[in-house]
Every structure is written in structure tokens, then in C-alpha cells.
Scaffold this motif. Structure first.
Motif, PDB file in Angstrom:
ATOM      1  N   PRO A 112      37.495  40.120  30.259  1.00  0.00           N
ATOM      2  CA  PRO A 112      36.179  39.558  30.579  1.00  0.00           C
ATOM      3  C   PRO A 112      35.978  39.431  32.086  1.00  0.00           C
ATOM      4  CG  PRO A 112      37.249  38.301  28.828  1.00  0.00           C
ATOM      5  CD  PRO A 112      38.271  39.260  29.348  1.00  0.00           C
ATOM      6  N   ALA A 113      34.734  39.521  32.500  1.00  0.00           N
ATOM      7  CA  ALA A 113      34.429  39.481  33.931  1.00  0.00           C
ATOM      8  C   ALA A 113      34.835  38.162  34.569  1.00  0.00           C
ATOM      9  CB  ALA A 113      32.936  39.732  34.141  1.00  0.00           C
ATOM     10  N   ASP A 114      34.853  37.066  33.786  1.00  0.00           N
ATOM     11  CA  ASP A 114      35.189  35.760  34.355  1.00  0.00           C
ATOM     12  C   ASP A 114      36.670  35.424  34.218  1.00  0.00           C
ATOM     13  OD1 ASP A 114      35.109  35.554  31.602  1.00  0.00           O
ATOM     14  OD2 ASP A 114      34.205  33.548  31.585  1.00  0.00           O
ATOM     15  N   THR A 115      37.499  36.433  33.937  1.00  0.00           N
ATOM     16  CA  THR A 115      38.934  36.181  33.834  1.00  0.00           C
ATOM     17  C   THR A 115      39.494  35.853  35.211  1.00  0.00           C
ATOM     18  OG1 THR A 115      39.154  37.748  32.000  1.00  0.00           O
ATOM     19  CG2 THR A 115      41.167  37.134  33.167  1.00  0.00           C
ATOM     20  N   PRO A 116      40.108  34.676  35.392  1.00  0.00           N
ATOM     21  CA  PRO A 116      40.669  34.342  36.705  1.00  0.00           C
ATOM     22  C   PRO A 116      41.803  35.295  37.069  1.00  0.00           C
ATOM     23  CG  PRO A 116      40.513  32.390  35.292  1.00  0.00           C
ATOM     24  CD  PRO A 116      40.253  33.581  34.418  1.00  0.00           C
ATOM     25  N   ALA A 117      41.957  35.548  38.353  1.00  0.00           N
ATOM     26  CA  ALA A 117      43.049  36.412  38.821  1.00  0.00           C
ATOM     27  C   ALA A 117      44.403  35.837  38.416  1.00  0.00           C
ATOM     28  CB  ALA A 117      42.973  36.562  40.336  1.00  0.00           C
ATOM     29  N   THR A 118      44.491  34.502  38.339  1.00  0.00           N
ATOM     30  CA  THR A 118      45.754  33.861  37.952  1.00  0.00           C
ATOM     31  C   THR A 118      46.134  34.216  36.523  1.00  0.00           C
ATOM     32  OG1 THR A 118      45.258  32.033  39.444  1.00  0.00           O
ATOM     33  CG2 THR A 118      46.953  31.650  37.786  1.00  0.00           C
TER      34      THR A 118
END
Length: 720
Positions: free
Chosen positions: A407-413
Motif C-alpha cells: 500500500p502507498a501508506d506503508t511506512p518505510a520502517t
């Protein structure tokens, strides 16, 4: 069989269980349970041998051969029961030792043809065979089985089913696992008592009319459905937050006639999460469960959606512990297995997988929850060797197509944490459930994850490559300003009033003092901070670091501000005593008031060297250096305590920063009236500069305070 025969078989099974619990030297003697009689005797003998075989393998990892049983009971040879028992022996030996069908058939040449027909091309790969004991006919909803009324089927497979049941003796609802095989070690599993593990109450063995011994394992009933239910919902809708998890739970509860909680802080917490945060929230709890089980010597072996159960509040719990997927193949769990476990399934001679392979399976499950699809392509239905294809896909790692599904809102962490979970090399993966849980908790705090995974082009990320230079600037600039103030003040109050020869001696002492003090202070500070600076330098260039050294480096990084300021602070105070003594030794006569003026100026400079560099160095350490150490190794409760201690100590340094303008004003009281006008300029500069520096220090203090609180929240949750 008649009722008496069934009771005898059940007694034999119970006696074996007692022997296992008490670790007796000898198992129950088989001959004591065998009656006389033709057909009944053969049927009962086959069931007794079946139990005896399985329990011997469970107990010692080895058992009697059917050829040995045949010598003891020759009337069994040549019967259909004997062939079935030989097949079961082959299945057991495949689970506990490396043996192929061709080798096994050499021991039983008379049954070789039937064995080849039964197992077909099993020698093509050990992992291709799955021999299970089927559930007896009649185990279904509506019957009473021992102490349980079976109400609803919750799931299962050919050898085991799970029912919602009412336990009559306790008048409670339980989840009842009815198992025809022998895949669990219930003694160890029953010892697991954890908030994120489905609690197993007890287990018992019963015999059925068909003489099959059934293991009944009754456990905590959770009404919120399973991970499989959640995945079905995810694939049919686009998840936009934690409400999707609650919707899945509510639908499962509604189907079972349950009423959802009306006031729940946990449900409120979940509803406020984004979907990637919800995945991290679920994953951290499952990772904690796996870590707890591993500490008790239990691996899961079959982490898959159906084994993740949810409470009415949406809290996940792991079920079905104790399966060893390297020995007993669960087709549903295969796509979640680590490459080294698949290798062990294909080739029994391969190295034994480590317990933390369950974390790889959890990573696959979390990726599937996040994207609706597993990160690796499944083998085609017509694939002649699906296990090898599956292993090849897992060995190749996560491909670009799978990454595009994030998903586009997946955090880089979260992306980083899951990719490390799924690394084909087990050495580069997370090594414990607690380590993984701590990293997933970082995903739940926006500021914490912004610290540990800053954008590659950000100043915080680029600053990681120059720790020594930046640390030197943090200390050097404030000390340089303090030196300029000190030189100007001493020039006005002391040097200009000395004779020309004494002024020369003063300059000589100053030169010698600085030539010794500055290099000495630099060497001492470098030695005190070397571990933190070296670790940051190595990690910024992608090099690894041992876990123990990382823990020490994290501790020293958080104390970087202390280590960089106390050495200059001590040097300034020491110089306030040694410098006048050195002047006197060279023959310079100083009035007593000059001693006082000189030392007060040194105290002011020491306070500057203490307060201002601390906040500069601490902000750099907390925002740039410490986060990369935090994600490189396991995090524990000690990390939370160190962060809290730094937050508390910062208040003292802030007070020191506030005192600099006050010290400047107070030092003016020691200046003679005739000289007061001469020092107004330096005093005014120091006062105004001190106020500006305090405002800057306060801003840095608040900045580090917010960062520390975010890290404490994340580290504290992960350490639970």
C-alpha cells in the motif's frame, strides 16, 4: 470390536500416556492387553500395536519394526492389518529419520509391490509424502464425545478437526481439537501460558468404536474468527484502517451468535490505526508469542492464517503449537515456510532448521495481511515438484512485483522490517521474536519510525556518515566561543596591567597550557566515545555489528553528550587553578583579586562548555546515530531505561544553560569599580549571547524530549 475391547485399547493408550508423563523406564507390556480369539483379537492387536508404535517413536525417536511384531504375533503376518501397520511404520520413520521408499521396501520385500502402489513416486522427494491418519467416520457436530457436546465445526483437516464444544463437567464453552494423528507434544504445549497464545486447558485420549485412539485437546475459545477470515475480507475490499480487522471479528462473532463488546479501549486503539499500523500491531503480538514459546523450548512449525485467532476485542492469539513442519507436512503451511525448512522437507540430510524459522513464516503472513497476497508466487497446480519450486521462489527473495503491491501508506520502517523477515539468508533475518516485536512496535509511532527510517536525502540521514566531524563541531564551536570570551576578559582585567616581561610569560604559559590541554582533552573524549562513533560509522556504510557490541554502542551513544562535555568542563576548572600557579612559578606576581577574577571566568567558560555542547551532541545522537543502532539489533528493557535516564538528566543541563547569563552578571561584582566600564562590552556580549544560546538550548531540549518520548513509547512496548 465390543465394548470391553474398546475399553482395553483406551486403557492401554492411557497407560502409555502415564508412562510418558512419568518417564518410566519400560512401556506398558503389550502382551498383557491382548485377549484370546480370532477376528476380535486381530483387530484389537492391530490397534494396540498402532498405539505402541507411535508412542515408542514419540518417546525415544525410534521404535520397533513391524517385522519384530510379526515374530511375536505370527498370526498377524499376511493380513490386511499387517500391511496397514507396515505403511504406518513407513510414515513414522519418514517423520523421525531419513529413509526412502526403496530402502524401506528392502526390509519388507513381500509388501514392496503394495507399498509402491500406495506411495507411488515418493522416492522422488521425501517432502512429497504426507501420510496422515484420517478422522474416523461419525466425528461431527451434534454428537457427544467423552465430556464434550460438539456444537459447531470451527475448522480442521483430514487428521484433525476443531469444534466449538460444551464441556459438560465444567459447563463452559471450549475449542475442542479432535486429532486422529499424533502430531503434537501436548505436555510442553500445555505449559504455554501467555496472553497472545491460545490457552490449552488439558488433553485426554479416548477410543472410538473403530478402535482409533483419538486425542482430545480442549482449549480457550476465541469468538473473533481467524486470520483466514480476515484475509478473505481483505481480498474482497480495500482496507483503510484498523476497522477492517474489527469488521472481520464482528462478522465472525455474528455468525456464531456472539455479542461484540460495547466499551473496549483495545478496539478503540485498533480503530485509530492505519492498515499498515494494524498489521504491525498484530505482528508484534504474534512475535512476542513466538518468543515466549521459544524460551520454553516450543516452536510452532505451522504459522498460517488459520492458526491466528482473534478475541472479541481483536487481540490476536496463536494456536496449534507443537507441530514440527519439518517432520509432518501441512500443505496449508508450506507457502509460509522458510527456505531452509523447505530444504529439510525435500532432503532429510539437509541441516536442521533453527527455531526462528517461525519468524519467516510470520513475515509471510504479515505481508499477506498487508497486501492481500503472499510475497512469493505459489507453484503451478501442474508443477511436478512443487516443493522445489516453492523453495526456489523463497530463495530468490521478494521480487519487484510483490513490492509494487505494498500500500502507498506503508511506512518505510514496516517495509524494512518485513523484508528482513523474508531474507533468504537466515543469518540476516531477525533472530528472536522479541527482536522482531520491538521493530514492529517502532512502526506504530509516527515520530519513532521517522527517526529510525529517515528519507535517504534528509539531513539526518546524510549526517550519519560524518559522526566524528559533527561531534567535533558540537564540542569545538561552543568551546571556541568560550575561549574568545575568556581571552578578551583576561586581556582587559589581567594581561594589560602586567609588565611587558610578565605579559610575555603569560603568553608562554598560555601557549604551553593550550598545547597540552587541547590534545589531551581530544584524546580522552575520543577514547570515551570511540565505540559509539565507530559503530555509527560502520553501520552507515552497511557493515554489520555483533549484538553485544551494539548494546554497548547504544548505551554510549545515548551518553555521547555527557562524554563530550565533562572532559572540557573539568579541563576548564582545572586550568583555573593550574594556570595561575604556573604563572606564579615563572615569577609573575598576581594580586589575589586577579586569581578570583581568572577563576570566575574559567567557571563561566566551563558552564558554557558543559551546557551548550550537550544539547547539540545529544540531538545529533538521538536523531541520527542512535536510531540506526536501534534497528540493527535486539532491543530490550535496558534500552527504555537508558532513554528515560537521558530525558531526566537533560533537565540539569538546561538549568546549566540558563545559568550562563546569570553567572556573567554575578562575575561583574568581582570587578573593581575602576575597571567595570572596561568589561561592559564582553559582559553584555556574554549576557545577550547566553540568552540567545539558552533559547536555542531550550528548543533543542524540547526537540530531543519529543524524540526520546517517542522512542521510549516504542521501545517500552516492544520490551513487554
Amino acid at each position: 470390536m465390543n465394548t470391553a475391547s474398546v475399553a482395553t485399547v483406551a486403557r492401554f493408550a492411557a497407560d502409555w500416556e502415564t508412562a510418558l508423563r512419568e518417564s518410566r523406564a519400560e512401556p506398558p507390556p503389550l502382551a498383557h492387553y491382548i485377549p484370546d480369539g480370532g477376528v476380535v483379537r486381530l483387530a484389537m492387536l492391530a490397534d494396540l500395536i498402532r498405539i505402541d508404535q507411535r508412542q515408542r517413536w514419540r518417546r525415544r525417536g525410534s521404535g520397533r519394526r513391524m517385522s519384530e511384531y510379526g515374530k511375536d504375533f505370527p498370526d498377524l503376518i499376511g493380513t490386511a492389518q499387517f500391511l496397514e501397520l507396515v505403511c504406518e511404520e513407513y510414515a513414522l520413520r519418514r517423520r523421525y529419520e531419513a529413509i526412502g521408499l526403496r530402502e524401506f521396501c528392502e526390509e519388507y520385500p513381500e509388501q514392496a509391490a503394495q507399498l509402491h502402489r500406495r506411495f507411488d513416486d515418493s522416492d522422488a522427494g521425501p517432502g512429497r509424502v504426507e501420510v496422515v491418519t484420517a478422522m474416523p467416520i461419525g466425528i461431527e457436530v451434534g454428537i457427544r464425545l467423552d465430556d464434550f457436546d460438539l456444537l459447531t465445526e470451527l475448522g480442521g483437516r483430514i487428521s484433525a478437526k476443531v469444534f466449538l464444544a460444551r464441556q459438560l463437567s465444567m459447563q463452559r464453552l471450549v475449542a475442542l481439537r479432535v486429532e486422529a494423528g499424533d502430531e503434537h507434544d501436548p505436555r510442553r504445549v500445555a505449559q504455554l501460558d501467555h496472553q497472545y497464545i491460545v490457552r490449552v486447558f488439558d488433553q485426554r485420549v479416548v477410543a472410538t468404536v473403530s478402535a482409533a485412539a483419538l486425542r482430545l485437546q480442549y482449549m480457550q475459545y476465541l469468538p473473533g474468527g481467524t486470520g483466514a477470515d480476515l484475509l478473505r475480507l481483505i481480498r474482497s475490499t480495500t482496507p483503510h484502517g484498523g476497522g477492517v480487522l474489527l469488521r472481520s471479528v464482528d462478522e465472525a462473532m455474528e455468525a456464531r451468535g456472539e455479542i461484540r463488546p460495547t466499551d473496549s479501549t483495545v478496539r478503540h486503539e485498533i480503530s485509530a490505526l492505519s492498515w499498515p499500523e494494524t498489521v504491525a500491531w498484530v505482528g508484534s503480538r504474534l512475535a512476542v508469542a513466538l518468543d515466549y514459546a521459544a524460551q520454553h523450548g516450543v516452536s510452532h512449525g505451522a504459522v498460517k492464517p488459520a492458526n491466528v485467532l482473534f478475541t472479541a476485542e481483536g487481540v490476536p492469539k496463536l494456536a496449534d503449537f507443537g507441530r514440527d513442519a519439518a517432520l509432518a507436512i501441512d500443505p496449508e503451511a508450506l507457502p509460509y515456510q522458510a527456505p531452509e525448512r523447505l530444504a529439510a522437507l525435500i532432503d532429510p540430510a539437509a541441516p536442521t532448521p533453527q527455531a526462528h524459522v517461525d519468524l519467516f513464516a510470520l513475515g509471510v503472513l504479515l505481508w499477506e495481511m498487508l497486501t492481500g497476497a503472499r510475497p512469493f508466487d505459489d507453484p503451478a497446480d501442474a508443477d511436478p515438484d512443487p516443493l522445489t519450486s516453492l523453495r526456489r521462489a523463497h530463495d530468490a527473495g521478494v521480487g519487484p512485483d510483490a513490492l509494487e503491491r505494498l500500500p502507498a501508506d506503508t511506512p518505510a520502517t514496516l517495509r524494512r522490517v518485513l523484508l528482513r523477515c523474508l531474507d533468504p539468508d537466515p543469518v540476516r533475518r531477525w533472530q528472536s521474536g522479541s527482536e522482531l516485536a520491538g521493530q514492529l512496535e517502532l512502526c506504530l509511532d509516527q515520530r519513532a519510525r521517522d527517526l529510525v527510517d529517515p528519507p535517504p536525502n534528509s539531513l539526518r540521514h546524510r549526517a550519519r556518515r560524518w559522526p566524528l566531524l559533527i561531534a567535533a563541531l558540537c564540542v569545538g564551536v561552543p568551546n571556541l566561543l568560550a575561549s574568545l570570551y575568556n581571552i578578551r576578559l583576561n586581556q582587559i582585567l589581567i594581561v594589560d596591567r602586567l609588565a611587558a616581561g610578565d605579559q610575555q610569560r603569560f603568553q608562554t604559559v598560555a601557549l604551553v597550557n593550550n598545547a597540552i590541554a587541547f590534545p589531551l582533552a581530544s584524546v580522552v573524549m575520543l577514547m570515551l566515545c570511540r565505540r559509539a562513533l565507530v559503530a555509527a560509522h560502520r553501520l552507515s556504510r552497511g557493515r554489520g555489528y555483533p549484538a553485544g557490541a551494539l548494546a554497548r554502542a547504544r548505551r554510549e551513544t545515548l551518553s555521547l553528550g555527557d562524554r563530550l562535555v565533562w572532559v572540557p568542563f573539568g579541563m576548564w576548572l582545572l586550568a583555573g587553578v593550574l594556570w595561575p600557579l604556573a604563572l606564579m612559578y615563572t615569577g609573575v606576581a598576581l594580586p589575589s583579586r586577579n586569581f578570583v577574577q581568572f577563576y570566575i571566568a574559567q567557571v563561566v567558560c566551563a558552564t558554557i562548555a558543559l551546557a551548550y555542547p550537550f544539547f547539540l551532541a545529544t540531538v545529533y545522537a538521538v536523531r541520527s546515530l542512535y536510531p540506526q543502532l536501534l534497528v540493527a539489533g535486539p532491543v530490550g528493557p535496558e534500552d527504555g531505561r537508558q532513554l528515560g535516564r537521558l530525558a531526566r538528566w537533560s533537565n540539569g543541563y538546561l538549568a546549566a544553560a540558563a545559568s550562563v547569563p546569570l553567572l556573567a552578571v554575578a562575575s561583574a561584582t568581582f570587578v573593581p569599580d575602576g575597571q567595570l566600564g572596561l568589561v561592559v562590552g564582553p559582559m553584555r556580549t556574554l549576557s545577550v549571547g547566553g540568552i540567545v544560546a539558552f533559547v536555542l538550548s531550550y528548543w533543542l531540549f524540547r526537540l530531543s524530549e519529543v524524540d526520546l518520548r517517542a522512542l521510549i513509547r516504542a521501545v517500552g512496548r516492544g520490551a513487554r
